[in-house]
Design an enzyme around this catalytic site. Structure first.
Site, PDB file in Angstrom:
ATOM      1  N   HIS A 136      -1.466   1.854  -1.754  1.00 12.43           N
ATOM      2  CA  HIS A 136      -2.662   0.994  -1.843  1.00 12.43           C
ATOM      3  C   HIS A 136      -3.631   1.574  -2.896  1.00 12.43           C
ATOM      4  CE1 HIS A 136      -6.565  -0.277  -0.371  1.00 12.43           C
ATOM      5  NE2 HIS A 136      -5.929  -0.954   0.498  1.00 12.43           N
ATOM      6  N   GLU A 144      -3.349  -7.041  -3.637  1.00 15.03           N
ATOM      7  CA  GLU A 144      -4.507  -6.690  -3.614  1.00 15.03           C
ATOM      8  C   GLU A 144      -5.242  -6.539  -4.680  1.00 15.03           C
ATOM      9  OE1 GLU A 144      -4.975  -5.244   1.003  1.00 15.03           O
ATOM     10  OE2 GLU A 144      -4.822  -3.753  -0.148  1.00 15.03           O
TER      11      GLU A 144
END
Ligand code: 13P
Length: 222
Positions: free
Chosen positions: A96, A145
């Protein structure tokens, strides 16, 4: 029919009591559908309680971690190894952007984490930030993302996200599943999921409230 992944990333939020309250509210309302893959990624401190509540309720809800150790179990103070997490989780978010930025995670470290996950039958969910982010070998589920869209309320356009998904599928194979993350909510989820190369969403803020998360699932039913 393509799979639709709806994965909640709680990040560093929720006490155990809050987590269990969420499971009690969300679990019974998830529609039983073979292609609908709903998952929740709590903090490590909530993981076993969340898993237990889901098992007892027999809810169609997968459990994921938000990270795991690049090392085997052993003398690695503070780390959560895939070997020890096995059985508790089905998948793990890896790479992430918040980990890359705040914890200096590199593609090399992420590759080691992926290897640990795969050795222990945990599905890696790799986050990619741009078309240049590498996808380690044998990863079949990635989340696009873009950093500008995370927590800002300014999602990427579904068309642009689909272009990125298409490039990744061309690069890594058509069986690569690409989901989108970044300011997803019940108003925009349908537009992302209806793109031909996008097969779901990874949800941060809008996953924290049980009602808001359920309305994302409901938005796809209609
Ligand atoms: P938001 O949905 O809060 O933008 O977060 C997205 C995200 O980082 C999910 O992993």
């Amino acid at each position: 029919m393509k799979n639709i992944w709806i994965i909640a990333n709680w990040k560093s939020n929720k006490t155990i009591a809050e987590a269990l309250d969420w499971v009690d509210n969300v679990g019974p309302s998830i529609p039983e559908n073979e292609n609908l893959k709903v998952g929740v990624c709590p903090t490590f401190s909530c993981l076993s309680e969340v898993k237990k509540a889901i098992t007892v309720g027999n809810y169609p809800l997968m459990v994921g971690a938000q990270d795991l150790s690049p090392f085997d179990a052993g003398a690695y103070t503070g780390e959560e190894s895939a070997f020890l997490l096995k059985g508790l989780i089905d998948l793990s978010i890896l790479g992430h952007s918040e980990r890359r930025q705040n914890f200096s995670e590199t593609d090399e470290i992420i590759t080691k984490k992926v290897a640990q996950a795969l050795q222990n039958n945990i599905m890696p969910l790799i986050c990619i930030q741009s078309q240049d982010t590498p996808v380690p070998k044998d990863c079949r589920l990635v989340a696009y993302e873009p950093v500008f869209a995370i927590g800002t309320g300014k999602a990427d356009t579904p068309e642009n996200a689909n272009e990125v998904a298409k490039v990744f599928k061309q690069k890594y194979g058509d069986d690569l599943e690409v989901i989108y993350g970044g300011s997803v909510n019940s108003s925009n989820v349908q537009k992302f999921v209806s793109q031909p190369d996008i097969t779901g969403v990874l949800v941060g803020n809008a996953s924290l409230d049980a009602g808001a998360f359920l309305s994302i699932i409901k938005a796809l039913e209609g």
